[in-house]
Design a protein around this motif. Structure first.
Motif, PDB file in Angstrom:
ATOM      1  N   GLU A  48     -33.651  30.978  12.746  1.00  0.00           N
ATOM      2  CA  GLU A  48     -32.412  31.309  12.109  1.00  0.00           C
ATOM      3  C   GLU A  48     -31.006  30.921  12.465  1.00  0.00           C
ATOM      4  OE1 GLU A  48     -32.941  35.872  12.347  1.00  0.00           O
ATOM      5  OE2 GLU A  48     -30.661  35.961  11.778  1.00  0.00           O
ATOM      6  N   LYS A  49     -31.098  30.410  13.557  1.00  0.00           N
ATOM      7  CA  LYS A  49     -29.582  29.856  13.839  1.00  0.00           C
ATOM      8  C   LYS A  49     -29.225  28.675  13.107  1.00  0.00           C
ATOM      9  CE  LYS A  49     -29.154  31.259  18.868  1.00  0.00           C
ATOM     10  NZ  LYS A  49     -28.813  31.190  19.870  1.00  0.00           N
ATOM     11  N   VAL A  50     -30.339  27.849  12.824  1.00  0.00           N
ATOM     12  CA  VAL A  50     -30.114  26.504  11.796  1.00  0.00           C
ATOM     13  C   VAL A  50     -29.751  27.088  10.529  1.00  0.00           C
ATOM     14  CG1 VAL A  50     -31.289  24.735  10.769  1.00  0.00           C
ATOM     15  CG2 VAL A  50     -31.790  25.449  13.116  1.00  0.00           C
ATOM     16  N   ARG A  51     -30.331  28.255   9.952  1.00  0.00           N
ATOM     17  CA  ARG A  51     -30.125  28.694   8.475  1.00  0.00           C
ATOM     18  C   ARG A  51     -28.470  29.407   8.619  1.00  0.00           C
ATOM     19  NH1 ARG A  51     -35.068  31.279   9.387  1.00  0.00           N
ATOM     20  NH2 ARG A  51     -34.266  33.315   9.160  1.00  0.00           N
ATOM     21  N   GLN A  52     -28.269  30.043   9.897  1.00  0.00           N
ATOM     22  CA  GLN A  52     -26.925  30.590   9.898  1.00  0.00           C
ATOM     23  C   GLN A  52     -25.907  29.411   9.803  1.00  0.00           C
ATOM     24  OE1 GLN A  52     -27.182  32.844  13.331  1.00  0.00           O
ATOM     25  NE2 GLN A  52     -27.496  34.784  12.267  1.00  0.00           N
ATOM     26  N   ALA A  53     -26.152  28.371  10.391  1.00  0.00           N
ATOM     27  CA  ALA A  53     -25.395  27.103  10.784  1.00  0.00           C
ATOM     28  C   ALA A  53     -25.049  26.540   9.166  1.00  0.00           C
ATOM     29  CB  ALA A  53     -26.032  26.137  11.497  1.00  0.00           C
ATOM     30  N   VAL A  54     -26.095  26.611   8.413  1.00  0.00           N
ATOM     31  CA  VAL A  54     -25.808  25.902   7.114  1.00  0.00           C
ATOM     32  C   VAL A  54     -25.031  26.803   6.125  1.00  0.00           C
ATOM     33  CG1 VAL A  54     -27.066  25.544   4.795  1.00  0.00           C
ATOM     34  CG2 VAL A  54     -28.202  24.781   6.921  1.00  0.00           C
ATOM     35  N   ASN A  55     -25.046  28.161   6.377  1.00  0.00           N
ATOM     36  CA  ASN A  55     -24.257  29.234   5.824  1.00  0.00           C
ATOM     37  C   ASN A  55     -22.974  29.047   6.056  1.00  0.00           C
ATOM     38  OD1 ASN A  55     -25.370  31.512   3.672  1.00  0.00           O
ATOM     39  ND2 ASN A  55     -26.936  30.826   5.412  1.00  0.00           N
ATOM     40  N   TYR A  56     -22.421  28.651   7.744  1.00  0.00           N
ATOM     41  CA  TYR A  56     -21.007  28.595   8.073  1.00  0.00           C
ATOM     42  C   TYR A  56     -20.531  27.308   7.528  1.00  0.00           C
ATOM     43  CZ  TYR A  56     -20.997  32.472  11.400  1.00  0.00           C
ATOM     44  OH  TYR A  56     -20.881  33.852  11.825  1.00  0.00           O
ATOM     45  N   GLY A  57     -21.509  26.085   7.504  1.00  0.00           N
ATOM     46  CA  GLY A  57     -21.009  24.777   7.216  1.00  0.00           C
ATOM     47  C   GLY A  57     -20.756  24.531   5.772  1.00  0.00           C
ATOM     48  N   ILE A  58     -21.121  25.250   4.716  1.00  0.00           N
ATOM     49  CA  ILE A  58     -21.000  24.844   3.395  1.00  0.00           C
ATOM     50  C   ILE A  58     -19.523  25.445   2.934  1.00  0.00           C
ATOM     51  CG2 ILE A  58     -21.889  25.625   1.165  1.00  0.00           C
ATOM     52  CD1 ILE A  58     -24.412  26.093   2.065  1.00  0.00           C
ATOM     53  N   ASP A  59     -18.964  24.437   2.149  1.00  0.00           N
ATOM     54  CA  ASP A  59     -17.615  24.826   1.663  1.00  0.00           C
ATOM     55  C   ASP A  59     -17.874  25.077   0.319  1.00  0.00           C
ATOM     56  OD1 ASP A  59     -15.108  24.634   1.082  1.00  0.00           O
ATOM     57  OD2 ASP A  59     -14.307  22.815   1.661  1.00  0.00           O
ATOM     58  N   LYS A  60     -18.111  26.241  -0.086  1.00  0.00           N
ATOM     59  CA  LYS A  60     -18.212  26.792  -1.618  1.00  0.00           C
ATOM     60  C   LYS A  60     -16.800  26.258  -2.383  1.00  0.00           C
ATOM     61  CE  LYS A  60     -20.573  30.541   0.551  1.00  0.00           C
ATOM     62  NZ  LYS A  60     -21.021  32.093   0.960  1.00  0.00           N
ATOM     63  N   ARG A  61     -15.791  26.288  -1.845  1.00  0.00           N
ATOM     64  CA  ARG A  61     -14.735  25.760  -2.975  1.00  0.00           C
ATOM     65  C   ARG A  61     -15.123  24.352  -3.229  1.00  0.00           C
ATOM     66  NH1 ARG A  61     -10.049  25.484   1.508  1.00  0.00           N
ATOM     67  NH2 ARG A  61     -11.988  24.187   2.295  1.00  0.00           N
ATOM     68  N   ALA A  62     -15.557  23.263  -2.462  1.00  0.00           N
ATOM     69  CA  ALA A  62     -15.856  22.013  -2.763  1.00  0.00           C
ATOM     70  C   ALA A  62     -17.048  22.182  -4.019  1.00  0.00           C
ATOM     71  CB  ALA A  62     -16.472  21.410  -1.543  1.00  0.00           C
ATOM     72  N   GLY A 105     -16.903  21.908 -11.859  1.00  0.00           N
ATOM     73  CA  GLY A 105     -15.653  21.997 -12.850  1.00  0.00           C
ATOM     74  C   GLY A 105     -14.986  23.298 -13.183  1.00  0.00           C
ATOM     75  N   GLY A 106     -15.074  23.860 -12.389  1.00  0.00           N
ATOM     76  CA  GLY A 106     -14.442  25.289 -12.223  1.00  0.00           C
ATOM     77  C   GLY A 106     -15.081  26.393 -12.837  1.00  0.00           C
ATOM     78  N   LEU A 107     -16.433  25.954 -13.191  1.00  0.00           N
ATOM     79  CA  LEU A 107     -17.358  27.008 -13.876  1.00  0.00           C
ATOM     80  C   LEU A 107     -18.270  27.765 -13.037  1.00  0.00           C
ATOM     81  CD1 LEU A 107     -18.021  25.288 -17.202  1.00  0.00           C
ATOM     82  CD2 LEU A 107     -16.627  27.110 -16.915  1.00  0.00           C
ATOM     83  N   LEU A 108     -17.783  27.994 -11.615  1.00  0.00           N
ATOM     84  CA  LEU A 108     -18.660  28.654 -10.809  1.00  0.00           C
ATOM     85  C   LEU A 108     -17.499  29.499  -9.833  1.00  0.00           C
ATOM     86  CD1 LEU A 108     -21.494  28.487  -9.144  1.00  0.00           C
ATOM     87  CD2 LEU A 108     -20.132  27.410  -7.289  1.00  0.00           C
ATOM     88  N   ALA A 109     -17.821  30.697  -9.637  1.00  0.00           N
ATOM     89  CA  ALA A 109     -17.097  31.680  -8.761  1.00  0.00           C
ATOM     90  C   ALA A 109     -17.735  31.605  -7.341  1.00  0.00           C
ATOM     91  CB  ALA A 109     -16.800  33.053  -9.397  1.00  0.00           C
ATOM     92  N   PRO A 110     -17.255  31.188  -6.306  1.00  0.00           N
ATOM     93  CA  PRO A 110     -17.611  31.330  -5.132  1.00  0.00           C
ATOM     94  C   PRO A 110     -18.155  32.750  -4.556  1.00  0.00           C
ATOM     95  CG  PRO A 110     -15.659  29.817  -5.016  1.00  0.00           C
ATOM     96  CD  PRO A 110     -15.833  30.608  -6.364  1.00  0.00           C
ATOM     97  N   ALA A 111     -19.197  32.742  -3.970  1.00  0.00           N
ATOM     98  CA  ALA A 111     -19.602  34.315  -3.878  1.00  0.00           C
ATOM     99  C   ALA A 111     -20.476  34.281  -2.619  1.00  0.00           C
ATOM    100  CB  ALA A 111     -20.680  34.523  -4.805  1.00  0.00           C
ATOM    101  N   ASN A 114     -14.010  31.677  -0.392  1.00  0.00           N
ATOM    102  CA  ASN A 114     -12.817  31.139  -1.004  1.00  0.00           C
ATOM    103  C   ASN A 114     -12.026  30.165   0.069  1.00  0.00           C
ATOM    104  OD1 ASN A 114     -12.929  31.541  -4.080  1.00  0.00           O
ATOM    105  ND2 ASN A 114     -13.171  33.586  -3.254  1.00  0.00           N
ATOM    106  N   ALA A 115     -12.458  30.342   1.331  1.00  0.00           N
ATOM    107  CA  ALA A 115     -11.871  29.890   2.464  1.00  0.00           C
ATOM    108  C   ALA A 115     -12.404  28.759   3.005  1.00  0.00           C
ATOM    109  CB  ALA A 115     -11.319  30.651   3.677  1.00  0.00           C
TER     110      ALA A 115
END
Length: 554
Positions: A322-336, A342-348, A371-372
């Protein structure tokens, strides 16, 4: 759907290599009753980026397949051909009326409309419905799980005898009556009857994949050619207008010619130059501004009930931790990731999309504001605590935009937090079958879902342990959390969606908190056609997205 749905949606049409259409050439009549403008007849050219996974209603589970097959194989129930909430309204399809449901919710009674015929002129029989369900189960379709609540369905699958009886389906070919008995109450079963999988085919249809030679169906169009990875052609079904089925349009176009064109830059060039009439996939990010400027009056984004997420296979290291899966969630930049779209995605943060009953925004998101900036240091710490530093990870994606750049980004992001990740890109038409095969042991990768029907059960089955299967598995991460399974199962059984919406919301929250998946946003898609197409005729359906039967030329 959209599923799975597949990577994206439609692609526009193209009848030949040079594109082009014969819009307006035909003057054939239509019984749709719509007199708001536009012509009937002509051949619409269209491009799909990805080939449909299958052109067989028992097997297809991508948007590319469903947008075509919806207008070829009508189930007992279906949806209004309309946008927004109206399009989510169930209506009788080949059944005379909506089902008569017993007080305990376990018995559904329906009756076929009289005089129904398949596109080859063969009369439709009530027993064809049972055969249709048998094909779904026998072929181990991705939709099999939806029909297992029928009494005897699981035994039918275990027996492996295609022609055996399913006792929970009783039909009478003389009266057209169909009775379906369920083992237990399923709140969304009427929606299940409206899925493409239940699009009725003749009782002698073989138990094999018929993509290369699709069987006849009952719908405004029939498929006259289907060549995997190249395209398919649909023409009007002359049998259909005489059936006089209310609220199902007979279609305006004489022919719809779909060609698979991988190069999305070419797609945009051709539609802007009116060499092709219809694109289903949105423009690539680097062409969005240009399309907005040059295709005024024939281009428009629209919101979908969809979720884009990273699957993390819990049966394979290192994501069994689970810690590895949490790490992926922490490490993803949803803004990127949003920029890739092309802007057709709302980060969630949620798995359920905002337009779905049961959605409650998870706030604060346990991994930070979507969004951070990501918390890379926290992700590195978790990878270290899990003892997973340097672990090899293969991140799967397909060869289309945005799946390919998303997979490449995810591999970089996972490497930046301490894993040794590399992308693996496969051809789009086989992508979901590949990662959905347990033998592949796909560790992580791109996944998305567009609703098959407007009910949270349709999203939650993707993370319910009981939906796991060896092939055509839609639960790519093999998520099997007993508490979440129980919440989903209990909510699914209750037809009072308002009453169980909080249970779906809780399951959504636990799914995210326990990092079973890594959701990153909800998608907008686009309408984009040539100058020759009547843009006002374009229906963006809430379940099927582009409604091909609605399109017509000016």
């Amino acid at each position: 759907m959209l599923i799975a749905a597949s990577a994206l949606l439609f692609a526009a049409c193209g009848g030949n290599d040079s594109g082009g259409s014969t819009g307006g050439a035909s003057t054939s009549s239509t019984s749709s009753g719509d007199t708001s403008g536009g012509k009937s007849g002509g051949t619409l050219s269209a491009y799909y980026t990805s080939s449909p996974d299958y052109m067989d209603p028992a097997l297809s589970y991508t948007q590319e397949g469903w947008t075509a097959l919806w207008n070829v194989y009508t189930p007992l129930l279906t949806y209004k051909h309309a946008e927004g909430a109206e399009g989510a309204t169930l209506i009788p399809g080949l059944a005379e009326a909506l089902p008569d449901i017993s007080p305990d919710g376990k018995t559904y009674k329906l009756k076929l409309r009289p005089g129904l015929k398949f596109s080859d002129g063969t009369p439709v029989k009530a027993s064809d419905f049972e055969h249709t369900v048998k094909r779904v189960l026998n072929l181990e379709s991705g939709g099999s799980a939806f029909y297992l609540p029928i009494v005897g369905a699981e035994d039918y699958v275990k027996a492996g005898k295609p022609d055996a009886d399913i006792p929970g389906i009783v039909t009478d070919d003389k009266t057209g009556e169909i009775t379906i008995k369920l083992n237990s109450q399923v709140g969304s079963f009427a929606n299940v009857l409206a899925m493409d999988f239940a699009g009725i085919v003749p009782g002698d249809t073989p138990f094999k994949n018929l993509t290369a030679s699709p069987p006849p169906g009952v719908g405004p169009y029939k498929i006259t050619s289907s060549v995997p990875n190249r395209g398919f052609t649909m023409v009007k079904n002359d049998q259909f207008p005489g059936l006089n089925i209310p609220e199902i349009p007979t279609g305006y176009l004489d022919e719809i010619d779909v060609k698979i064109v991988k190069n999305q830059q070419r797609q945009i060039d051709d539609v802007l130059q009116n060499k092709v009439d219809f694109l289903q996939d949105p423009p690539p990010a680097d062409r969005m501004r240009e399309v907005s400027d040059k295709a005024k009056g024939r281009f428009e984004p629209y919101v979908t009930n969809s979720t884009y997420y990273v699957f993390l296979n819990e049966r394979v290291a290192p994501f069994d931790n689970e810690k590895v899966r949490q790490a992926v969630n922490y490490g993803i930049d949803k803004r990127a990731l949003a920029r890739i779209f092309g802007g057709l995605l709302a980060p969630a943060c949620n798995f359920l999309p905002p337009g779905m009953k049961g959605y409650q925004k998870i706030e604060p998101c346990p991994y930070g504001d979507p969004n951070a900036a990501p918390n890379v240091e926290k992700a590195k710490q978790l990878i270290k605590e899990a003892g997973a530093e340097g672990a090899d990870v293969t991140v799967w994606g397909n060869d289309e935009d945005p799946s390919k750049p998303v997979a490449e980004y995810l591999a970089d992001a996972m490497s930046s937090i301490g894993l040794n990740a590399k992308p693996k890109i496969v051809e789009g038409s086989v992508y979901f079958q590949t990662i959905g095969n347990q033998k592949t042991k796909a560790q992580a990768g791109f996944a998305n879902w567009f609703q098959d029907f407007p009910h949270p059960a349709n999203f939650m089955f993707l993370v319910n342990g009981k939906s796991i299967q060896n092939t055509n598995n839609q639960n790519f991460g093999n998520v099997d959390d007993p508490e979440i399974n129980k919440l989903i199962d209990t909510a699914d059984a209750n037809p009072d969606l308002d009453a169980v919406a909080p249970d779906y919301a809780k399951a959504d929250r636990l799914l995210v908190e326990r990092a079973h998946i890594a959701p990153y946003g909800n998608r907008e898609l686009t309408k984009l056609v040539s100058d020759k197409v009547d843009f006002d005729s374009f229906i963006a359906h809430p379940v099927y997205n582009g409604d091909l039967s609605s399109l017509r030329f000016k």
